[in-house]
Write a protein that holds these residues in place. Structure first.
Motif, PDB file in Angstrom:
ATOM      1  N   MET A   1      -1.424   0.437  18.072  1.00  0.00           N
ATOM      2  CA  MET A   1      -2.389   1.417  17.122  1.00  0.00           C
ATOM      3  C   MET A   1      -1.999   2.697  17.559  1.00  0.00           C
ATOM      4  N   THR A   2      -1.727   3.655  16.624  1.00  0.00           N
ATOM      5  CA  THR A   2      -1.509   5.064  16.932  1.00  0.00           C
ATOM      6  C   THR A   2      -2.319   5.949  16.021  1.00  0.00           C
ATOM      7  N   PHE A  57      -2.514  -3.913  12.246  1.00  0.00           N
ATOM      8  CA  PHE A  57      -1.991  -3.150  13.073  1.00  0.00           C
ATOM      9  C   PHE A  57      -1.368  -3.685  14.214  1.00  0.00           C
ATOM     10  N   ALA A  58      -1.670  -4.893  14.709  1.00  0.00           N
ATOM     11  CA  ALA A  58      -1.031  -5.790  15.810  1.00  0.00           C
ATOM     12  C   ALA A  58       0.290  -6.302  15.254  1.00  0.00           C
ATOM     13  N   ARG A  59       0.385  -6.801  14.090  1.00  0.00           N
ATOM     14  CA  ARG A  59       1.554  -7.481  13.354  1.00  0.00           C
ATOM     15  C   ARG A  59       2.409  -6.422  12.696  1.00  0.00           C
ATOM     16  N   HIS A  60       1.909  -5.511  12.096  1.00  0.00           N
ATOM     17  CA  HIS A  60       2.702  -4.718  11.185  1.00  0.00           C
ATOM     18  C   HIS A  60       2.859  -3.425  11.563  1.00  0.00           C
ATOM     19  N   GLY A  61       2.130  -2.538  12.254  1.00  0.00           N
ATOM     20  CA  GLY A  61       2.041  -1.385  12.834  1.00  0.00           C
ATOM     21  C   GLY A  61       1.276  -0.326  11.674  1.00  0.00           C
ATOM     22  N   ARG A 115       6.571   3.716   6.211  1.00  0.00           N
ATOM     23  CA  ARG A 115       7.967   4.086   6.119  1.00  0.00           C
ATOM     24  C   ARG A 115       8.294   3.630   7.711  1.00  0.00           C
ATOM     25  N   ARG A 116       7.996   4.016   8.695  1.00  0.00           N
ATOM     26  CA  ARG A 116       8.125   3.711   9.931  1.00  0.00           C
ATOM     27  C   ARG A 116       8.004   2.276  10.138  1.00  0.00           C
ATOM     28  N   ALA A 117       7.206   1.702   9.394  1.00  0.00           N
ATOM     29  CA  ALA A 117       6.883   0.133   9.668  1.00  0.00           C
ATOM     30  C   ALA A 117       7.742  -0.315   8.752  1.00  0.00           C
ATOM     31  N   GLY A 118       8.649  -0.030   8.070  1.00  0.00           N
ATOM     32  CA  GLY A 118       9.634  -0.532   7.418  1.00  0.00           C
ATOM     33  C   GLY A 118       9.186  -1.127   5.887  1.00  0.00           C
ATOM     34  N   LEU A 119       8.363  -0.623   5.429  1.00  0.00           N
ATOM     35  CA  LEU A 119       7.733  -0.780   4.183  1.00  0.00           C
ATOM     36  C   LEU A 119       8.429  -0.262   3.133  1.00  0.00           C
TER      37      LEU A 119
END
Length: 160
Positions: A1-2, A57-61, A115-119
Motif C-alpha cells: 500500500m503506497t 490493495f493487497a491483491r491489486h495495488g 494505470r500502474r496496476a494495469g487497469l
C-alpha cells in the motif's frame, strides 16, 4: 500500500484503523447526499468497505485512499471493485473543500495508480442530480453511457 503525493494533497491508503474518522466523514449530511443513497453509514458497512479496500490493495495495488491537505483529512478517493469485472472511481470531500479542484487532483492521482496496476477501464457512477461529479467525470475524460434509475454511468479508458 503506497501513499501518493500531489501538488496540494497527500493520499494515504485507508484501512480498518481509520473506521471512526471515516464514519464521521461519510455521515456528514452534505457528503453523503450523493453517497450511500443519502442514508446513514453504519460502522459495520464502513468496516466492510475498509476491509475490502485493504484486500484490494493487497491483491491489486489499489483501494481507497484518505485525502489530506496540510495534514488534515479532507476526504476519500479511490478505486474499488464494482461487480464481477469492473472497477469504480469514487470520492468524497468535506464541503469546505468543494470547488477548489481538489477532487480532480485526487482523482487524477488515483487513476494514475490504476494505470500502474494495469487497469484499462474505470466506471464512474453519479446521481443524476450531482452535476459537480458529472463535470468532474467529463473533465477526467469519461464518456457518458447509460442513464437509468437516477444514475449516470460513465466509462473512462485508461491509456498508458
Amino acid at each position: 500500500m503506497t501513499a501518493i503525493s500531489t501538488k496540494r494533497l497527500e493520499l494515504r491508503p485507508a484501512g480498518v484503523r481509520d473506521l471512526g474518522v471515516l464514519v464521521r466523514h461519510w455521515n456528514d449530511p452534505q457528503v453523503r447526499r450523493y453517497l450511500f443513497d443519502d442514508r446513514e453509514v453504519a460502522p459495520r458497512l464502513a468496516g466492510t468497505l475498509l476491509r475490502d479496500s485493504e484486500a484490494d490493495f493487497a491483491r491489486h495495488g489499489y483501494g481507497l485512499w484518505q485525502v489530506f491537505r496540510d495534514g488534515v483529512l479532507i476526504g476519500v478517493c479511490g478505486l474499488r471493485r464494482h461487480g464481477e469485472d469492473q472497477v469504480e472511481l469514487l470520492y468524497s470531500l468535506d464541503p469546505a473543500h468543494w470547488g477548489a479542484g481538489l477532487a480532480a487532483e485526487a482523482a487524477e492521482a488515483v487513476l494514475a495508480a490504476g494505470r500502474r496496476a494495469g487497469l484499462a477501464e474505470i466506471v464512474i457512477e453519479t446521481d443524476a442530480g450531482n452535476t459537480a461529479s458529472q463535470r468532474l467525470a467529463e473533465r477526467l475524460g469519461a464518456v457518458l453511457g447509460e442513464e437509468a434509475d437516477g444514475l449516470r454511468r460513465y466509462t473512462l479508458e485508461l491509456t498508458p
